[in-house]
Design an enzyme around this catalytic site. Structure first.
Site, PDB file in Angstrom:
ATOM      1  N   LYS A  19      88.298 -32.242 -24.189  1.00  0.00           N
ATOM      2  CA  LYS A  19      88.248 -30.821 -23.812  1.00  0.00           C
ATOM      3  C   LYS A  19      87.541 -30.669 -22.469  1.00  0.00           C
ATOM      4  CE  LYS A  19      84.811 -28.036 -25.383  1.00  0.00           C
ATOM      5  NZ  LYS A  19      84.105 -27.280 -24.339  1.00  0.00           N
ATOM      6  N   ASN A  20      86.370 -31.319 -22.309  1.00  0.00           N
ATOM      7  CA  ASN A  20      85.545 -31.068 -21.119  1.00  0.00           C
ATOM      8  C   ASN A  20      86.098 -31.728 -19.867  1.00  0.00           C
ATOM      9  OD1 ASN A  20      84.032 -29.461 -22.651  1.00  0.00           O
ATOM     10  ND2 ASN A  20      82.341 -30.879 -22.935  1.00  0.00           N
ATOM     11  N   ARG A  27      72.882 -20.312 -19.444  1.00  0.00           N
ATOM     12  CA  ARG A  27      73.960 -20.984 -18.705  1.00  0.00           C
ATOM     13  C   ARG A  27      74.134 -20.445 -17.281  1.00  0.00           C
ATOM     14  NH1 ARG A  27      78.322 -23.176 -22.864  1.00  0.00           N
ATOM     15  NH2 ARG A  27      78.254 -24.820 -21.332  1.00  0.00           N
ATOM     16  N   PRO A  28      73.130 -20.616 -16.445  1.00  0.00           N
ATOM     17  CA  PRO A  28      73.187 -20.149 -15.053  1.00  0.00           C
ATOM     18  C   PRO A  28      74.214 -20.958 -14.242  1.00  0.00           C
ATOM     19  CG  PRO A  28      71.303 -21.564 -15.367  1.00  0.00           C
ATOM     20  CD  PRO A  28      71.911 -21.373 -16.731  1.00  0.00           C
ATOM     21  N   ILE A  29      74.576 -20.424 -13.062  1.00  0.00           N
ATOM     22  CA  ILE A  29      75.475 -21.192 -12.182  1.00  0.00           C
ATOM     23  C   ILE A  29      74.876 -21.294 -10.779  1.00  0.00           C
ATOM     24  CG2 ILE A  29      77.643 -20.713 -13.432  1.00  0.00           C
ATOM     25  CD1 ILE A  29      78.202 -18.539 -11.356  1.00  0.00           C
ATOM     26  N   ASP A  30      73.547 -21.235 -10.697  1.00  0.00           N
ATOM     27  CA  ASP A  30      72.875 -21.281  -9.382  1.00  0.00           C
ATOM     28  C   ASP A  30      73.181 -22.571  -8.619  1.00  0.00           C
ATOM     29  OD1 ASP A  30      71.287 -22.223 -11.672  1.00  0.00           O
ATOM     30  OD2 ASP A  30      69.897 -22.898 -10.120  1.00  0.00           O
ATOM     31  N   ILE A  60      68.243 -30.144 -22.968  1.00  0.00           N
ATOM     32  CA  ILE A  60      69.232 -29.585 -22.032  1.00  0.00           C
ATOM     33  C   ILE A  60      69.392 -28.079 -22.207  1.00  0.00           C
ATOM     34  CG2 ILE A  60      71.647 -29.719 -21.245  1.00  0.00           C
ATOM     35  CD1 ILE A  60      70.388 -32.400 -20.792  1.00  0.00           C
ATOM     36  N   ASP A  89      75.764 -32.483 -26.866  1.00  0.00           N
ATOM     37  CA  ASP A  89      76.880 -31.948 -27.668  1.00  0.00           C
ATOM     38  C   ASP A  89      76.978 -32.607 -29.026  1.00  0.00           C
ATOM     39  OD1 ASP A  89      79.201 -31.428 -24.892  1.00  0.00           O
ATOM     40  OD2 ASP A  89      77.368 -30.426 -25.507  1.00  0.00           O
ATOM     41  N   ARG A 129      88.031 -24.000 -30.769  1.00  0.00           N
ATOM     42  CA  ARG A 129      88.000 -24.071 -29.297  1.00  0.00           C
ATOM     43  C   ARG A 129      88.039 -25.517 -28.819  1.00  0.00           C
ATOM     44  NH1 ARG A 129      83.071 -21.580 -26.674  1.00  0.00           N
ATOM     45  NH2 ARG A 129      84.060 -22.803 -25.038  1.00  0.00           N
ATOM     46  N   ARG A 171      83.428 -20.847 -20.782  1.00  0.00           N
ATOM     47  CA  ARG A 171      82.485 -21.238 -19.722  1.00  0.00           C
ATOM     48  C   ARG A 171      83.236 -21.880 -18.565  1.00  0.00           C
ATOM     49  NH1 ARG A 171      77.396 -21.246 -17.498  1.00  0.00           N
ATOM     50  NH2 ARG A 171      76.910 -23.261 -16.620  1.00  0.00           N
ATOM     51  N   CYS A 202      77.241 -18.728 -23.815  1.00  0.00           N
ATOM     52  CA  CYS A 202      77.417 -18.606 -25.260  1.00  0.00           C
ATOM     53  C   CYS A 202      76.024 -18.779 -25.860  1.00  0.00           C
ATOM     54  CB  CYS A 202      78.428 -19.594 -25.809  1.00  0.00           C
ATOM     55  SG  CYS A 202      77.931 -21.279 -25.747  1.00  0.00           S
TER      56      CYS A 202
HETATM   57  C1  EPZ Z   1      79.008 -29.071 -19.739  1.00  0.00           C
HETATM   58  O1  EPZ Z   1      78.476 -27.759 -19.601  1.00  0.00           O
HETATM   59  C2  EPZ Z   1      79.781 -29.059 -21.041  1.00  0.00           C
HETATM   60  N1  EPZ Z   1      80.814 -28.030 -20.968  1.00  0.00           N
HETATM   61  C3  EPZ Z   1      78.827 -28.745 -22.194  1.00  0.00           C
HETATM   62  O2  EPZ Z   1      79.580 -28.904 -23.392  1.00  0.00           O
HETATM   63  C4  EPZ Z   1      77.692 -29.749 -22.221  1.00  0.00           C
HETATM   64  O3  EPZ Z   1      76.767 -29.355 -23.208  1.00  0.00           O
HETATM   65  C5  EPZ Z   1      77.005 -29.793 -20.859  1.00  0.00           C
HETATM   66  O4  EPZ Z   1      77.971 -30.065 -19.828  1.00  0.00           O
HETATM   67  C6  EPZ Z   1      75.932 -30.873 -20.791  1.00  0.00           C
HETATM   68  O5  EPZ Z   1      76.507 -32.122 -21.064  1.00  0.00           O
HETATM   69  C7  EPZ Z   1      81.929 -28.294 -20.250  1.00  0.00           C
HETATM   70  O6  EPZ Z   1      82.091 -29.366 -19.696  1.00  0.00           O
HETATM   71  C8  EPZ Z   1      82.959 -27.186 -20.214  1.00  0.00           C
HETATM   72  P1  EPZ Z   1      75.454 -28.447 -17.160  1.00  0.00           P
HETATM   73  P2  EPZ Z   1      77.815 -27.312 -18.201  1.00  0.00           P
HETATM   74  O7  EPZ Z   1      75.800 -27.730 -15.920  1.00  0.00           O
HETATM   75  O8  EPZ Z   1      78.570 -27.925 -17.082  1.00  0.00           O
HETATM   76  C9  EPZ Z   1      71.389 -26.183 -16.265  1.00  0.00           C
HETATM   77  C10 EPZ Z   1      80.614 -28.288 -25.366  1.00  0.00           C
HETATM   78  O9  EPZ Z   1      80.086 -28.234 -26.476  1.00  0.00           O
HETATM   79  N2  EPZ Z   1      72.129 -25.598 -15.126  1.00  0.00           N
HETATM   80  O10 EPZ Z   1      75.398 -29.938 -17.146  1.00  0.00           O
HETATM   81  O11 EPZ Z   1      77.638 -25.847 -18.246  1.00  0.00           O
HETATM   82  C11 EPZ Z   1      71.789 -25.515 -17.572  1.00  0.00           C
HETATM   83  O12 EPZ Z   1      71.014 -24.343 -17.791  1.00  0.00           O
HETATM   84  C12 EPZ Z   1      79.879 -27.751 -24.174  1.00  0.00           C
HETATM   85  O13 EPZ Z   1      81.722 -28.832 -25.125  1.00  0.00           O
HETATM   86  C13 EPZ Z   1      71.423 -24.869 -14.186  1.00  0.00           C
HETATM   87  O14 EPZ Z   1      70.221 -24.674 -14.309  1.00  0.00           O
HETATM   88  O15 EPZ Z   1      76.419 -28.018 -18.340  1.00  0.00           O
HETATM   89  C14 EPZ Z   1      71.483 -26.581 -18.585  1.00  0.00           C
HETATM   90  O16 EPZ Z   1      70.090 -26.567 -18.869  1.00  0.00           O
HETATM   91  C15 EPZ Z   1      78.632 -26.963 -24.561  1.00  0.00           C
HETATM   92  N3  EPZ Z   1      72.101 -24.339 -13.136  1.00  0.00           N
HETATM   93  C16 EPZ Z   1      71.775 -27.880 -17.831  1.00  0.00           C
HETATM   94  O17 EPZ Z   1      71.783 -27.550 -16.448  1.00  0.00           O
HETATM   95  C17 EPZ Z   1      73.444 -24.530 -12.961  1.00  0.00           C
HETATM   96  O18 EPZ Z   1      73.998 -24.047 -11.944  1.00  0.00           O
HETATM   97  C18 EPZ Z   1      73.107 -28.519 -18.233  1.00  0.00           C
HETATM   98  O19 EPZ Z   1      74.095 -27.782 -17.685  1.00  0.00           O
HETATM   99  C19 EPZ Z   1      74.147 -25.274 -13.927  1.00  0.00           C
HETATM  100  C20 EPZ Z   1      73.470 -25.806 -14.998  1.00  0.00           C
END
Ligand code: EPZ
Length: 416
Positions: free
Chosen positions: A22-23, A122-125, A327, A305, A397, A93, A117
């Site tokens: 999926k990811n 889940r920020p995107i900074d 995380i 996950d 999903r 997301r 969710c």
């Molecule tokens: C991906 O999410 C996966 N989703 C998540 O899987 C997975 O839990 C996560 O990676 C960690 O492995 C998809 O691939 C669609 P991150 P993502 O950016 O990319 C912080 C599932 O169950 N962060 O690695 O959103 C954030 O708050 C899902 O399939 C920032 O601070 O994860 C978190 O603490 C759930 N700023 C950490 O990084 C940002 O701009 C991990 O986030 C982005 C993230």
């Protein structure tokens, strides 16, 4: 919302074949918009997140042919770069990958913030930090994001956290930029090299994907390619844990064992007996499970996950197991549901403590997010009696044909 009705404590045995990740698929599909020609992607899982992405592509006047064998052909020559509204963007997301793809190709994006969710804010900074470094101007309000760039120019971008999404999104925005981009402290999850391979097949010039330094040399044109989604390591881990919890003998096949090495090591520590093949794992219920401790980390550490699914197995292990979720700030909601089934659990901030072995009893519970739901399926299969899992759509999903896959190994499960 659908419900899953599960009569637990059945003897499960047989084989489960793992679907495409999926990811990975949720990034490959938006990334098709970067291409100047058609792309064909195979082994795409038939899950509702992919349905949601299809809706967004259609909204953008792209054409997508989804065959029933998991092959998807995307024609993106004629897209119309319209704003992506909240109703579409909030569905998942991963809609944020349209930012990198549309910025990378059209230098303009307008879309509502992607769905968070219940696992965290889940920020995107970090995504936006990358886009700005490449020359994009970010505007909009707290509902809408607008990205504009006269030109995208390669830059050095350091990720404060090895974010999977930010790493991929910056890669998408950089493949057609002028000059070279270096992403430092990049995420190393296996999906990332697979996505880089796909972009390179189109003619992109990406090196180092899978390591913490990714170099992208911008190109002007991206041509047609065919690509295969890699097996879903989280789905694989889910069924291996399920096998360790309640199967007489389960073969989980079409997997890359190396991608779940951290899980396999932890299961060995718990005294789970497994046979690890080239692309399969054979596992059976172990009576004398030992408690263990888990800390979730970026790849190759233990994946966040899978901690929610491991929690269900831990209820059957002798002693006190612990999970330290580093995380996400709110990823223990499944534990409160398991308390209703008789589990002995304590939560203290980012740490959870699970004491076992405890007999779980079927009852009515609620899925709160995708992997919480998957964990509750394992708990329900373990439990005596009938369990109803509400909000089962969360599970659909990310798990292709989960009811068929479970029924095939003897589970008594129904989706209503
Ligand atoms: C991906 O999410 C996966 N989703 C998540 O899987 C997975 O839990 C996560 O990676 C960690 O492995 C998809 O691939 C669609 P991150 P993502 O950016 O990319 C912080 C599932 O169950 N962060 O690695 O959103 C954030 O708050 C899902 O399939 C920032 O601070 O994860 C978190 O603490 C759930 N700023 C950490 O990084 C940002 O701009 C991990 O986030 C982005 C993230």
């Amino acid at each position: 919302m659908h419900k899953l009705i599960i009569n637990g404590n059945k003897e499960l045995k047989g084989e489960i074949s793992i679907s495409g990740a999926k990811n990975c698929a949720v990034a490959l599909i938006p990334a098709a918009l970067l291409c100047d020609e058609d792309v064909t992607i195979s082994n795409v899982p038939n899950i509702s997140d992919v349905d949601a992405l299809e809706e967004i592509l259609i909204h953008l006047d792209a054409k997508i042919d989804r065959k029933n064998n998991g092959e998807v052909v995307i024609h993106s020559g004629s897209i119309n770069n319209k704003p992506i509204d909240e109703e579409l963007a909030k569905k998942l997301r991963a809609s944020y990958y349209f930012m990198g793809a549309l910025l990378g190709k059209y230098k303009h994006v307008e879309m509502s913030f992607p769905g968070g969710c219940s696992i965290g804010k889940r920020p995107i900074d970090l995504h936006l930090k990358g886009f700005k470094a490449l020359g994009a101007k970010v505007s909009g309000d707290d509902e809408n994001i607008i990205l504009d760039a006269d030109e995208l120019t390669g830059a050095d971008i350091y990720l404060d956290f090895a974010s999977v999404g930010a790493t991929i999104n910056i890669m998408l925005a950089a493949v057609r930029a002028k000059g070279t981009t270096i992403i430092k402290n990049a995420a190393k999850e296996p999906e990332i090299p697979n996505i880089a391979e796909y972009l390179n097949a189109m003619g992109a010039k990406i090196k180092g994907a899978g390591t913490d330094i990714i170099t992208i040399e911008g190109v002007d044109y991206l041509k047609s390619c065919t690509h295969t989604v890699l097996p879903d390591r989280i789905e694989a881990g889910t069924y291996i844990i399920l096998g360790a919890a309640c199967a007489k003998n389960l073969v989980v096949k079409n997997i890359v064992p190396k991608h779940i090495d951290s899980l396999l090591e932890k299961l060995k520590e718990m005294n789970v007996k497994m046979k690890i093949g080239k692309n399969s794992v054979t596992v059976k219920q172990s009576k004398r499970l030992k408690a263990t401790e888990i800390i979730t980390l970026v790849y190759p550490g233990f994946p966040t996950d899978l901690q929610q699914i491991m929690a269900s197995l831990m209820t059957q292990a002798k002693g006190e197991s612990s999970i330290d979720e580093t995380i996400w700030e709110n990823r223990f909601l499944n534990l409160y549901e398991m308390l209703k089934m008789g589990a002995k659990i304590e939560v203290n901030g980012s740490k959870a403590y699970i004491t076992g072995p405890t007999k779980l009893k079927g009852t009515e519970i609620n899925a709160t997010d995708l992997r919480a739901g998957a964990g509750l399926v394992v708990a329900a299969l373990l439990a005596e009696g009938t369990t109803t899992i509400n909000n089962a759509d969360y599970i659909l999903r990310g798990y292709e044909n989960i009811v068929d896959k479970l029924r095939k190994i003897g589970a008594d499960v129904e989706l209503v």
